[in-house]
Design an enzyme around this catalytic site. Structure first.
Site, PDB file in Angstrom:
ATOM      1  N   ASP A 496       0.852  -1.170   0.000  1.00  0.00           N
ATOM      2  CA  ASP A 496       0.000   0.000   0.000  1.00  0.00           C
ATOM      3  C   ASP A 496       0.895   1.229   0.000  1.00  0.00           C
ATOM      4  O   ASP A 496       2.051   1.123   0.392  1.00  0.00           O
ATOM      5  CB  ASP A 496      -0.765  -0.036   1.335  1.00  0.00           C
ATOM      6  CG  ASP A 496      -2.208   0.320   1.112  1.00  0.00           C
ATOM      7  OD1 ASP A 496      -2.560   0.447  -0.048  1.00  0.00           O
ATOM      8  OD2 ASP A 496      -2.948   0.476   2.092  1.00  0.00           O
ATOM      9  N   THR A 498      -0.182   4.804   1.251  1.00  0.00           N
ATOM     10  CA  THR A 498      -0.385   5.684   2.403  1.00  0.00           C
ATOM     11  C   THR A 498      -0.138   4.945   3.708  1.00  0.00           C
ATOM     12  O   THR A 498      -0.740   3.912   3.963  1.00  0.00           O
ATOM     13  CB  THR A 498      -1.823   6.236   2.386  1.00  0.00           C
ATOM     14  OG1 THR A 498      -2.068   6.734   1.082  1.00  0.00           O
ATOM     15  CG2 THR A 498      -1.996   7.338   3.399  1.00  0.00           C
ATOM     16  N   ASP A 818      -4.305  -1.888   4.948  1.00  0.00           N
ATOM     17  CA  ASP A 818      -4.790  -1.365   6.222  1.00  0.00           C
ATOM     18  C   ASP A 818      -6.306  -1.285   6.271  1.00  0.00           C
ATOM     19  O   ASP A 818      -6.899  -1.328   7.329  1.00  0.00           O
ATOM     20  CB  ASP A 818      -4.168   0.011   6.511  1.00  0.00           C
ATOM     21  CG  ASP A 818      -4.407   0.979   5.364  1.00  0.00           C
ATOM     22  OD1 ASP A 818      -5.071   0.580   4.390  1.00  0.00           O
ATOM     23  OD2 ASP A 818      -3.933   2.120   5.450  1.00  0.00           O
ATOM     24  N   ASP A 822      -9.000  -4.243   2.049  1.00  0.00           N
ATOM     25  CA  ASP A 822      -7.808  -5.030   1.713  1.00  0.00           C
ATOM     26  C   ASP A 822      -7.939  -6.474   2.196  1.00  0.00           C
ATOM     27  O   ASP A 822      -7.096  -7.308   1.891  1.00  0.00           O
ATOM     28  CB  ASP A 822      -6.556  -4.418   2.358  1.00  0.00           C
ATOM     29  CG  ASP A 822      -6.248  -3.044   1.782  1.00  0.00           C
ATOM     30  OD1 ASP A 822      -6.523  -2.847   0.589  1.00  0.00           O
ATOM     31  OD2 ASP A 822      -5.753  -2.175   2.522  1.00  0.00           O
TER      32      ASP A 822
END
Length: 1263
Positions: A496, A498, A818, A822
């Site tokens: 990911d 962020t 997160d 996901d």
């Protein structure tokens, strides 16, 4: 109000005698049946029973505004009445149960039986018959005491079995305990916002009680069931419970029911908690999961309970339905009938501890099933698969050998007694014969015990448990043991952006204010006063009040950002302008906001309307700059006045401000406002398009989420370790590409793909819209950035890479995530990493490892630990198999030749204990080193025992067998002692056999040090003192061995040895270390007969790039590399002399040095000479300490001053050897120095020709 609620509870307490409902005018059963309903039915029930939500609050003695009073006894009583918000974990196995499980081991059972028979028979004395009549082997024991000591062997075997069982059980027990600790740690970290006594506070999820008023906002996972009190644009994702992918809008009018385990996808609001813990929706599913697991343990009991429970529930349901039918009209009744049928269906086959399953969510059947299926985590891990296969193979071989040993022993005994000695069968001697058979049987079983590596599972467990414990310190919280080792084989990481690669600390770094683009946040005195006031007011009220900036936890740390990170960036912007947003918020509390249009993916903006005292309205908006700018018709200037904002001006701003910001990886946000004067009358607030126009732009800010400082280095280490890192993000492609290049995932000029979700889907789907694996295979090898991707895209990509067979070593994929969305990808991947801080509970539940610091560099540590586990197991195998081979051959040969095993059963069990338990502890706790990251991943099919290891195993076995057999058959002459061979049944122990046993153990001890290295490294002592466990175990084993030999006596069949004999034993053991150096020197590639063992599905060679010319070499062998380095150095020396001779000739001929240097023949001859397979080697492998590292520096003048004929070694292999490409000097010089960064320290200027006088200088320097 709060005090009222408390007084009310007191009144309730007095009333308890008369009320079966207890303190509250609402029972647990009522609330649970309420939460079972959805939509209109739920509203109808609330209106019918309580009037409205406030009525329900009154019944639960709480206030919708001030919440609970928060008094300890009130909270305690609520927990007692309605349960706690915890889901009780499954009961751990007791130590006794673990002992019982350890006792189920087949070999141990065989040993126990044999030992008990031996024990029983040892007390038998033949009454009349003389022992001599039963054969030579039975007689010869004159001592009374010795004959009575026959029981000791049986007892000693039993004792050693007990030891093994206790050690195994203790290991399992400590592992179980450790995981409970980890679990509770995960749970302790979750907090939620509630209102108590009028104060908004954060409490642990476990502290939430029925009656609490909780604040929910975007991104929350609801920890309990509740009913909506007030909401702004609240939309919930209930897919985890109902499988319904559309978000459900929650309002007081159509559906106020909120369920635990669902996600807030939009908006915010307040809810009244009505069900917690096992009574909430998630609780019910979890309890069912627990019940599903328990069912295996005590199925009959469960079935009985379940039947009774179902009958009860059926009756309850029946009663309820009848009462409802009376009350409600026909249409309602039909609806409810359907509902109840569904619920009864849901109950079938499900049992639950504590409360009956009355309140299933609509489709919880699917949810439950889905979770149940997912519970056994994937198939066996790569390592377990290989180990199981290997253990079975070894076990079969051991079984064959032990069976053969027993048969040979019995046959020899029979032949010797009844044929050679010619004795008749005497009935009284039968127990003696049986005793012999039992003794032979015990020897056979002992061979089997030594042959079967039952220490393997123990070594794996210890190694994994140790790694898991240490990984905690590296911020990896491992939820599934096997994930730790699978991570060592990872070939791809889909990360990911962020929060993982970036810090998830949004900060405003650029601003466009008053016609001016500031590259960093301007001072407040540069901003016109009016604009500044509007900015502060707009940001203060138009950011969710749940977003705050708190003071740092640690002195000198960064301020903490709570809530939405983008809003925190804007609030931080105010603080950077040296103003305070809290003064605004205190003046205008949340209740005074006239209307809020919350942010959603369609609007891409958020607006808040304030009503002024004169009846006018002012609206503040913030949102994606390209969208909001289109709606602006004015812009604030440097003078603080608004001027008309023409389309041409807008284009300029987009081109000169917004696009440059985006290309630097910044997120751009526009802030604007609008006044509604009282003359225009009240606007129609529902008509958003009219409201959100004619705005005045205040400013555009560029928000940066900075890359974590340690990420670029971590990604470089991953790439060096042969792991491909891909970024999968929801951000736009420009920002994603900018961040990817900052991280080092993509480099300028690379041939890699950066695409967005839409393009990805277009490429992987056929005309019918179906996904095709062949299409994915065309994309994924080059794909590095997937932007604007949906959760489905992420799952598709992960599945596509895992199922792909394009590249030979099949891919092992790790995924980080997160969000709840996901979950599917985390579950699908070989290893799922969830974020510990930013991660949602759903993501954590689906993951294998939780990163407690949300940091990508922790993943690199996980890779290191995973590879370390793999290597630890290999070290242990190398050690164990050497002992196995030697012990089995010694026992077998000894038994066949001398009719007795030179190593007795108890001795063998001691050796087994050293091998299995102690060695696994010692070798499995080696700490990882950086060099583990310098090789490629092993992949799924790499054999556990490489050919180098096989060479070590067989090499050491040869030495040990030679020593043991020499001692066995010539030991009595060497040491001048009595022979221990052909001893009768209960003969006393001999010095001869004690020396054999002692030397054998000493050799194992020294070989344990050899086993620390598995790739043929010379220095086996490297880093030995970093592992204190290893040192203490080796030392401890040595001490115990002294005790056993000197004081073990009859149980261990040992006699005390003299100092001389001890020194010889230790010396012969030490020989193992010296012999190890000899074995290392033999190059593996010359031993063609060696085979690797312990494969996955098929053999596969390690793709080591530096060895690709040597087709026959499939692994690292340092000994071989040393030899090759010697050859290369010699060649290089020769080459350099040739060069210098030609340089001197050229100089003497007084012509340009470049002509003579580059005749095609000379160039080719030397080049071809260097290219012959024996002399070619690449030097790109950093883990080999290069002998000539320093030489490169001495060499520099040569390289600088001459046109080098012989390139630096690392470029040597990369140069084409075809003559036509090598003819032209100029063409050839340039490629060299393109490579120069790899060779280290050769300046780019080396390609430029220097003054003609330099060759001589070069000659002097070199000489």
């Amino acid at each position: 109000m709060a005090s009222n609620s408390f007084r009310g509870s007191k009144r309730g307490r007095h009333a308890q005698a008369n009320h079966d409902v207890g303190d509250f005018n609402c029972s647990l059963k009522e609330l649970r049946s309420l939460m079972e309903l959805r939509g209109p039915e739920g509203i109808a029930r609330i209106q019918e029973c309580y009037g409205d939500v406030e009525g329900l609050c009154t019944r639960l003695r709480t206030s919708p505004i001030y919440g609970l009073g928060g008094h300890a006894d009130d909270i305690a009583r609520r927990k007692e009445e309605f349960g706690q918000n915890v889901i009780p974990p499954k009961k751990p196995k007791t130590f006794i149960q673990l002992v019982w499980e350890a006792l189920q081991d087949v070999t141990l059972i065989i040993l126990e039986v044999a030992a008990i028979i031996s024990l029983g028979l040892s007390f038998y004395r033949p009454p009349d018959a003389e022992r001599e009549n039963c054969g030579k082997a039975a007689g010869g024991v004159e001592d009374e005491g010795e004959a009575d000591a026959g029981w000791i062997e049986g007892a000693a075997i039993l004792l050693s079995v007990v030891c093994v069982v206790l050690v195994t059980a203790f290991n399992d027990w400590s592992k179980e305990k450790q995981f409970r600790g980890l679990q509770s740690r995960i749970e302790q970290e979750q907090k939620f916002t509630v209102v108590r006594g009028g104060q908004v506070i954060q409490i642990h999820v476990a502290e939430i009680v029925v009656g609490d008023v909780a604040q929910v906002k975007y991104g929350d996972l609801l920890p309990a069931d509740g009913v909506l009190i007030q909401g702004n644009d609240l939309k919930i994702d209930e897919s985890s419970l109902t499988g319904e992918s559309d978000h459900v809008k929650k309002t007081l009018d159509n559906d106020p029911m909120l369920l635990s385990g669902t996600h807030v996808m939009e908006g915010s609001g307040k809810i009244l908690i009505t069900a917690v813990g096992v009574n909430s929706q998630t609780g019910i599913i979890f309890t069912l999961l627990g019940a599903g697991e328990d069912e295996d343990d005590n199925e009959d009991e469960k079935a009985e309970k379940e039947r009774k429970k179902r009958e009860k529930e059926e009756k309850k349901k029946e009663k309820e339905r009848k009462s409802k039918e009376k009350k409600e009209n026909k249409a309602k009744k039909d609806k409810l009938d359907k509902k109840n049928k569904k619920d009864e269906k849901n109950k079938k086959g499900k049992s639950q501890d504590g409360a009956g399953v009355e309140m299933q969510p609509l489709n919880s059947d699917d949810g439950g099933e889905e979770k149940k299926k997912a519970h056994p985590k994937k198939e066996k891990s790569v390592l377990q698969g290989k180990l199981t296969k290997l253990a079975v193979q070894i076990g079969k071989a051991g079984l064959f050998m032990s069976g053969l040993t027993v048969i040979i022993l019995i046959t020899l005994f029979m032949v010797d007694t009844f044929w050679i000695q010619g004795l008749p069968w005497i009935a009284d001697c039968t127990p003696i014969y049986i005793q012999f058979c039992v003794k032979f049987f015990i020897i056979g079983v002992t061979v089997l015990v030594v042959a079967v590596p039952e220490g393997l599972p123990l070594a794996v467990t210890i190694s994994l448990a140790y790694s898991v414990k240490k990984m905690m310190k590296d911020n990896n919280l491992v939820r599934h043991l096997d994930a730790c080792e699978t991570m060592g084989n990872a070939t791809a990481i889909c990360s990911d952006k962020t929060g993982t690669l970036t810090m998830n600390r949004m900060t405003v770094v650029q601003a466009y204010l008053g016609d001016r683009h500031y590259r960093k946040v301007p001072e407040s005195d540069l901003i016109p006063g009016k604009v500044l006031d509007l900015l502060i007011m707009g940001i203060g009220v138009n950011c969710a009040y749940t977003s705050k900036i708190m003071s740092p936890e640690k002195e000198g740390g960064l301020p903490r950002q709570l809530g939405n990170k983008t809003e925190c960036a804007l609030l931080g912007f105010i603080l950077d302008l040296r103003r305070d947003y809290m003064t605004i918020r205190n003046e205008i509390p949340e209740e005074k906001l006239f209307k809020v249009y919350t942010f959603n993916s369609v609007r891409k903006s958020m607006s808040t309307v304030l009503k002024n005292a004169d009846g006018s309205y002012r609206m503040f908006s913030k949102g994606a700059s390209e969208i909001l700018l289109k709606k602006c018709c004015k812009i604030m200037t440097a003078s603080g006045e608004a001027k008309v904002f023409k389309p041409r001006d807008k284009d300029d701003v987009v081109k000169n401000v917004i696009e440059p910001m985006a290309s630097e990886g910044l997120r751009t946000i526009c802030l604007a406002y609008r006044d509604f004067p009282p003359i225009d009358g009240e606007p129609n607030w529902e008509n958003e398009t009219d409201i959100l126009t004619s705005l005045t732009c205040l400013c555009v800010v560029g928000i940066e989420d900075p890359v974590r400082p340690e990420v670029p280095d971590a990604i470089k280490r991953c790439q060096r370790a042969g792991i491909t890192v891909r970024m999968v993000t929801g951000d736009n492609i420009n920002t994603a590409r900018a961040i990817a290049s900052k991280c080092g995932i993509v480099h300028p000029g690379d041939d890699f793909l950066c695409i967005d979700g839409k393009e990805f889907n277009r490429r992987i789907r056929n005309e019918l819209g179906e996904i095709e694996q062949e299409r994915i295979d065309k994309i994924w090898p080059k794909l590095r950035v997937l932007a604007r991707s949906s959760p489905t895209d992420k799952h598709t990509l992960v599945k596509g890479i895992m199922d792909s067979t394009v590249l030979e070593p099949r891919q092992v994929v790790a995924v980080t995530g997160d969000g709840t969305n996901d979950g599917p990808a985390l579950k699908k991947a070989d290893v799922g990493f969830a974020m510990g801080i930013a991660g949602t509970d759903v993501a954590k539940e689906a993951s294998d490892i939780i990163l407690t610091d949300d940091n990508f560099s922790s993943i690199v540590k996980a890779v290191m630990w995973g590879r370390n586990v793999y290597d630890s197991i290999s070290k242990f195998l190398q050690f164990q198999l050497t002992v196995n081979v030697v012990a089995v051959i010694v026992a077998f040969t000894g038994a066949c030749i001398t009719q007795d095993s030179p190593l007795k059963a108890v001795q063998m069990l001691w050796v087994n204990l050293i091998m299995d338990t102690f060695a696994s502890l010692a070798l499995a706790t080696e700490p990882p080193t950086e060099s583990l990251l310098l090789r490629k991943p092993y992949g799924r099919n790499k054999p556990l025992i490489s050919r180098t290891m096989m060479k070590n195993i067989l090499g050491h076995a040869v030495y040990q067998l030679t020593v043991i057999f020499t001692l066995l058959f010539a030991g009595e002459q060497i040491f001048d002692i009595d022979s221990g061979r052909y001893a009768p049944l209960h003969a006393p122990p001999s010095e001869h056999y004690t020396i054999v046993f002692n030397t054998f153990v000493m050799m194992q001890l020294f070989n344990e040090i050899n086993a620390r290295k598995i790739h043929g490294e010379r220095n086996v002592f490297d880093g030995i003192f970093k592992n204190m466990i290893f040192c203490s175990i080796v030392f401890g084993t040595f001490v115990i061995q002294i005790v056993i030999v000197q004081f073990g006596g009859k149980p261990f069949s040992c006699v005390g040895l003299s100092i001389d004999q001890w020194l010889w034993c230790v010396f012969l053991g030490f020989g193992c270390l010296l012999w190890g150096q000899v074995v290392t020197t033999v190059p593996t590639s010359r031993l063609k007969f060696l085979k690797s063992a312990g494969h996955g599905t098929q053999q596969e060679e390690i793709p080591e790039e530096e060895l690709e010319e040597m087709e026959d070499l499939d692994e690292i062998d340092h000994g071989e590399m040393e030899m090759r380095r010697g050859q290369v150095l010699w060649c290089r020396g020769l080459g350099r002399i040739q060069t210098q001779i030609r340089v001197v000739n050229a100089f003497q001929d007084t012509m340009s040095p470049y002509e003579g240097l580059e005749t095609p023949e000379s160039r080719n001859s030397i080049h071809n000479f260097m290219n012959t397979p024996e002399f070619r080697i690449e030097y790109s492998q950093p883990q080999i300490p290069l002998i000539d590292d320093t030489e490169g520096e001495d060499d520099a003048p040569t390289k600088r001053n001459t046109v080098q004929t012989l390139p630096p070694p690392s470029t040597l292999a990369t140069l084409p050897s075809t003559p036509n490409q090598n003819n032209n000097a100029v063409n050839r010089i340039i490629p060299f120095h393109k490579e120069s960064p790899k060779t280290g320290g050769i300046p780019q200027s080396a390609a430029l020709p220097q003054c003609p006088g330099s060759p001589l200088n070069s000659l002097e320097t070199s000489l």
